[in-house]
Scaffold this motif. Structure first.
Motif, PDB file in Angstrom:
ATOM      1  N   UNK A 231       0.831  -1.206   0.000  1.00 30.46           N
ATOM      2  CA  UNK A 231       0.000   0.000   0.000  1.00 30.46           C
ATOM      3  C   UNK A 231       0.862   1.251   0.000  1.00 30.46           C
ATOM      4  N   UNK A 232       1.957   1.223   0.729  1.00 30.40           N
ATOM      5  CA  UNK A 232       2.843   2.384   0.790  1.00 30.40           C
ATOM      6  C   UNK A 232       3.478   2.656  -0.562  1.00 30.40           C
ATOM      7  N   UNK A 233       3.691   1.598  -1.351  1.00 26.59           N
ATOM      8  CA  UNK A 233       4.246   1.753  -2.699  1.00 26.59           C
ATOM      9  C   UNK A 233       3.164   1.995  -3.741  1.00 26.59           C
ATOM     10  N   UNK A 234       1.937   2.285  -3.300  1.00 20.97           N
ATOM     11  CA  UNK A 234       0.814   2.618  -4.185  1.00 20.97           C
ATOM     12  C   UNK A 234       0.472   1.468  -5.127  1.00 20.97           C
ATOM     13  N   UNK A 235       0.508   0.232  -4.614  1.00 22.30           N
ATOM     14  CA  UNK A 235       0.109  -0.932  -5.402  1.00 22.30           C
ATOM     15  C   UNK A 235      -1.387  -1.126  -5.227  1.00 22.30           C
ATOM     16  N   UNK A 236      -2.181  -1.092  -6.299  1.00 24.58           N
ATOM     17  CA  UNK A 236      -3.620  -1.312  -6.152  1.00 24.58           C
ATOM     18  C   UNK A 236      -3.917  -2.778  -5.840  1.00 24.58           C
TER      19      UNK A 236
END
Length: 298
Positions: A231-236
């Motif tokens: 989530x922190x790496x903006x992975x959907x």
């Protein structure tokens, strides 16, 4: 009597207001002189250090190499030498040289590199392909190819930021190097397709990086940190992506998995913290080798 448009019957009240006004003017003048001589980021960092470490009773310092330079005392107590705290650079390179064997002789992709990087700072290395940027990063990680020769020093500050406990990354024993790699110093590699294990799910590879430095965590806590890193790496849809293999991900998602893996193994993430902060781990030094090449600008 009037001062600043306010009437005062007590002369002592008037003197106090006048003194406060003069103090504010003097502080504003000193601040203008301070920020006029320094770049804004170092000055702001010094102010945060002063308020967070000594509650304002400390000498502001800006750091250049190994030596601190006093720039502005906050109060008379700062004249006390016991308040003058020397902080070492997060990492300091001195004459780092890497030599590689070739059929035509030895070559030097990294030749006599020296620089210092403070905590909270970012440093960008710019150069054409083959100029030695990645080789410099691999040298700091201890991942040079077999037969490579390395000279110089790479001093990493201790966890408390002091210079007395810093270590030379180039001379660390293998056991200590493994403990440092990923926890204190991590790297986002340039080619995620070749860096990720093709027969392991993305979540399992991130979990492996977490367990390497946090062996006492439960399975539920490890899974939580895996999803938090994605989530922190903006992975959907992090739950879905964690169950997928690298070949099932796009190039941009593979790159984000590499970023999540580099952040997940770092120090922090105490289980006693709130659920929001528990998964926010990070190494003290993050080396990013073209980390946004495969990412969309949107």
């Amino acid at each position: 009597d009037r001062y600043l448009g306010v009437s005062y019957e007590d002369p002592d009240d008037q003197r106090r207001v006048e003194q406060d006004h003069q103090n504010r003017q003097q502080a504003e003048k000193q601040a203008r002189l301070l920020f006029g001589r320094l770049a804004v980021p170092p000055a702001l960092r010094a102010i945060r250090f002063a308020h967070g470490t000594r509650r304002g009773h400390v000498t502001l310092r800006t750091f250049r190499g190994r030596h601190g330079v006093t720039i502005f005392p906050l109060c008379a107590a700062a004249q006390n030498p016991s308040y003058d705290v020397a902080m070492a650079a997060l990492i300091e390179l001195r004459g780092l040289t890497v030599e590689l064997p070739t059929p035509s002789g030895w070559i030097r992709p990294v030749d006599d590199v020296s620089f210092a990087l403070e905590t909270g700072e970012s440093l960008g290395l710019v150069g054409e392909s083959g100029s030695g940027k990645s080789m410099l990063a691999l040298a700091l990680m201890g991942l040079l190819p077999p037969g490579a020769r390395i000279h110089g020093e790479a001093w990493l500050a201790g966890a408390n930021g002091s210079g007395s406990s810093r270590v030379n990354l180039l001379t660390l024993p293998e056991r200590e190097r493994v403990a440092t790699r990923g926890r204190d110093v991590a790297m986002i590699f340039q080619e995620p397709m070749t860096s990720l294990n093709p027969v392991m799910r993305a979540g399992a590879q991130i979990a492996e990086a977490i367990r390497a430095h946090h062996a006492g965590l439960s399975r539920e806590e490890v899974n939580y940190r895996v999803l938090a890193a994605l989530e922190r790496a903006a992975v959907p849809e992090p739950e879905l992506r964690a169950r997928q293999y690298p070949h099932q991900l796009s190039g941009g998602l593979r790159q984000r998995v590499m970023i999540a893996m580099a952040l997940a193994g770092g120090a922090g993430g105490d289980a006693r913290k709130s659920s929001r902060d528990r998964g926010r781990t990070a190494p003290r030094l993050l080396i990013a080798d073209e980390p946004t090449t495969a990412l969309d600008v949107t």
